[in-house]
Design a protein around this motif. Structure first.
Motif, PDB file in Angstrom:
ATOM      1  N   LYS A 179       5.436  -0.300   4.658  1.00 33.63           N
ATOM      2  CA  LYS A 179       6.137   0.978   4.890  1.00 33.63           C
ATOM      3  C   LYS A 179       5.647   2.028   3.905  1.00 33.63           C
ATOM      4  CE  LYS A 179      10.830   2.940   4.912  1.00 33.63           C
ATOM      5  NZ  LYS A 179      10.703   3.780   3.704  1.00 33.63           N
ATOM      6  N   ASP A 180       5.539   1.654   2.634  1.00 33.37           N
ATOM      7  CA  ASP A 180       5.072   2.600   1.616  1.00 33.37           C
ATOM      8  C   ASP A 180       3.590   2.915   1.789  1.00 33.37           C
ATOM      9  OD1 ASP A 180       7.614   2.524   0.653  1.00 33.37           O
ATOM     10  OD2 ASP A 180       7.151   1.418  -1.183  1.00 33.37           O
ATOM     11  N   PHE A 230       7.429  -5.881   4.246  1.00 29.85           N
ATOM     12  CA  PHE A 230       7.834  -4.675   4.978  1.00 29.85           C
ATOM     13  C   PHE A 230       7.806  -3.453   4.058  1.00 29.85           C
ATOM     14  CE2 PHE A 230      11.112  -1.648   6.363  1.00 29.85           C
ATOM     15  CZ  PHE A 230      10.663  -1.378   7.646  1.00 29.85           C
ATOM     16  N   LYS A 231       8.320  -3.601   2.851  1.00 26.23           N
ATOM     17  CA  LYS A 231       8.327  -2.482   1.895  1.00 26.23           C
ATOM     18  C   LYS A 231       6.900  -2.048   1.568  1.00 26.23           C
ATOM     19  CE  LYS A 231       9.526  -1.061  -2.813  1.00 26.23           C
ATOM     20  NZ  LYS A 231       9.658   0.341  -2.381  1.00 26.23           N
ATOM     21  N   THR A 279      -2.502  -7.237   9.110  1.00 27.00           N
ATOM     22  CA  THR A 279      -2.246  -6.442   7.900  1.00 27.00           C
ATOM     23  C   THR A 279      -3.513  -5.849   7.311  1.00 27.00           C
ATOM     24  OG1 THR A 279      -2.302  -8.492   6.589  1.00 27.00           O
ATOM     25  CG2 THR A 279      -0.135  -7.660   7.254  1.00 27.00           C
ATOM     26  N   TYR A 281       1.658   2.907   4.550  1.00 24.92           N
ATOM     27  CA  TYR A 281       1.372   3.797   5.683  1.00 24.92           C
ATOM     28  C   TYR A 281       2.177   5.088   5.625  1.00 24.92           C
ATOM     29  CZ  TYR A 281      -1.153  -0.057   7.888  1.00 24.92           C
ATOM     30  OH  TYR A 281      -2.051  -1.059   8.169  1.00 24.92           O
ATOM     31  N   GLY A 282       3.075   5.199   4.656  1.00 26.09           N
ATOM     32  CA  GLY A 282       3.926   6.373   4.566  1.00 26.09           C
ATOM     33  C   GLY A 282       3.645   7.234   3.355  1.00 26.09           C
ATOM     34  N   GLU A 283       4.537   7.169   2.377  1.00 27.21           N
ATOM     35  CA  GLU A 283       4.474   8.045   1.208  1.00 27.21           C
ATOM     36  C   GLU A 283       3.163   7.907   0.432  1.00 27.21           C
ATOM     37  OE1 GLU A 283       6.854   8.730  -3.029  1.00 27.21           O
ATOM     38  OE2 GLU A 283       7.759   7.511  -1.435  1.00 27.21           O
TER      39      GLU A 283
END
Length: 442
Positions: free
Chosen positions: A399-400, A395-396, A20, A402-404
């Protein structure tokens, strides 16, 4: 718990923390901040010439762009620059590594304080998936260095009293170095070190040769703060202190016209901000570099566990007369204080010492929730459910992150500066001017 199984589980937790913190470290966050660039470049000049960017030989403070940076994280970054070169990964890797090391040392500290390998594993697990710790592990910030030297110092202190007196000397060395990591450490750790000594004074007297040697080492580091006033962070404090107008707006000042009373009210009001559910469990700090804005400083799962853990610690202190719990409680409630004296609140970095203390309180809450069940079958089920419940939270966050988050807040990481440099190199310009509209253009 079986010793072999304990270390296998710890290994899995450490591996999780490595993944991580290190995956795509050079690309996420998407740009490198002025502070990171300053740390990387000063580490580079120290490595090659033993001087900082201003030509000062092996300084105790780094002038940088006028904020008098502490020395520890810069000197510890130098070897990484030597191995990997002057780039994003080399600059961030030390912080990521110390984020992993913190997962390991909190295991050992929790085990020695609570005398439970199971609780120690929970503490390590919670820190390994902590959004707060992961966030600050992925860019070069003093936080992980400061937390490491403090936790390691306290752990070695207890081990010195328990098994090897020589460790007391190393403990005070660690705690002394901690004073040179970050300004918050200069506020929090001296109080906790004093409390640690008071709580264990009778035992320390029996090891007086090692105790006084270690204490002399610690006092040497304390003296450096006065010999070298820049280490106290006066320049940084002036940039972020509570303004006079803010003090004059307080109720106490308006009623008494006393600035000191107005200051006390302002500090207390800011202190309470660190217990705001939005900061703790919803969106974290408003600064996007310190929080992805969609996940709190802690997960929602931590809320009931923190309450249970705090009640359990009070029970151990009052009923079981375990005076060492007083150290943990002091650590919990003093941690936000450095952030409370600044103008911007809540500020995750300045209240960074909530990382280890609140993590162990939450872990103790989880431990109590499991061990209060008498049936081993139910204990196993609850333990598995507890671990599985962390997965969607982590996970959330990932996900956030590396994304938005990367897309939305790229400019907060000064994305584009590197592109400007490459563009200027590829074209025939006589001169290139950089403004400070996006902070320091390092």
């Amino acid at each position: 718990m079986n010793k072999k199984l304990t270390y296998i589980l710890l290994g899995i937790i450490v591996l999780t923390s490595i993944l991580t913190r290190f995956i795509k470290l050079s690309k996420y966050p998407p740009g490198i901040t002025w502070d990171e660039a300053a740390v990387g470049y000063n580490a580079y000049t120290i490595l090659h010439w033993g001087k900082d960017e201003w030509g000062k030989t092996l300084p105790l403070t780094f002038k940088s762009f006028g904020d008098d940076k502490n020395p520890v994280h810069i000197y510890l970054t130098a070897p990484f620059i030597g191995i990997f070169g002057l780039n994003e990964f080399a600059t961030r890797a030390p912080s990521a590594l110390f984020g992993v090391l913190n997962v390991i040392v909190i295991f050992f500290l929790a085990r020695v304080m609570f005398k439970s390998s199971a609780l120690a594993l929970i503490s390590a697990l919670f820190l390994s998936v902590s959004p707060f710790n992961i966030q600050f592990s992925r860019f070069n910030h003093e936080l992980n260095f400061a937390i490491f030297f403090f936790i390691a110092g306290v752990y070695l202190f207890y081990e010195g009293l328990r098994i090897n007196k020589r460790l007391i000397i190393i403990s005070f060395l660690m705690l002394g170095l901690d004073l040179l990591t970050y300004q918050s450490a200069k506020v929090v750790t001296p109080v906790l070190v004093l409390l640690l000594i008071v709580l264990n004074f009778k035992k320390l007297v029996k090891t007086k040769e090692y105790f006084f040697t270690g204490l002399a080492i610690y006092l040497f580091f304390v003296s450096l703060l006065f010999i070298k006033p820049e280490l106290l962070g006066g320049a940084r404090l002036k940039q972020n202190q509570i303004t006079k107008s803010e003090i004059e707006e307080t109720i106490l000042y308006q009623k008494t016209n006393k600035e000191i009373l107005g200051t006390v009210e302002a500090v207390f009001t800011r202190y309470t901000k660190y217990f705001d559910p939005r900061f703790l469990f919803i969106s974290g700090e408003s600064n996007p570099r310190h929080s992805i804005q969609t996940v709190g400083t802690f997960y929602w799962l931590d809320l009931p566990l923190l309450v249970i853990g705090l009640l359990g610690i009070l029970w151990k202190l009052i009923v079981r007369k375990n005076k060492q719990m007083l150290l943990l409680l002091a650590w919990v409630f003093i941690a936000p204080l450095p952030g409370a004296v600044s103008s911007v609140v809540p500020h995750s970095a300045r209240a960074m010492f909530i990382t280890g203390s609140w993590t162990m309180v939450s872990a103790y809450g989880a431990y109590l929730a499991v061990t209060l069940l008498k049936n081993k079958y139910y204990r196993t089920i609850v333990s598995v459910l507890l671990i599985l419940s962390l997965v969607p939270f982590l996970f959330k966050y990932l996900k956030d992150y590396y994304g938005e988050y990367t897309q939305k807040y790229a400019i907060e990481w000064i994305y584009g500066m590197k592109n400007i440099v490459k563009y200027s190199q590829q074209n025939d310009f006589n001169e290139v001017y950089m403004t400070d509209s996006r902070m320091q253009p390092y």
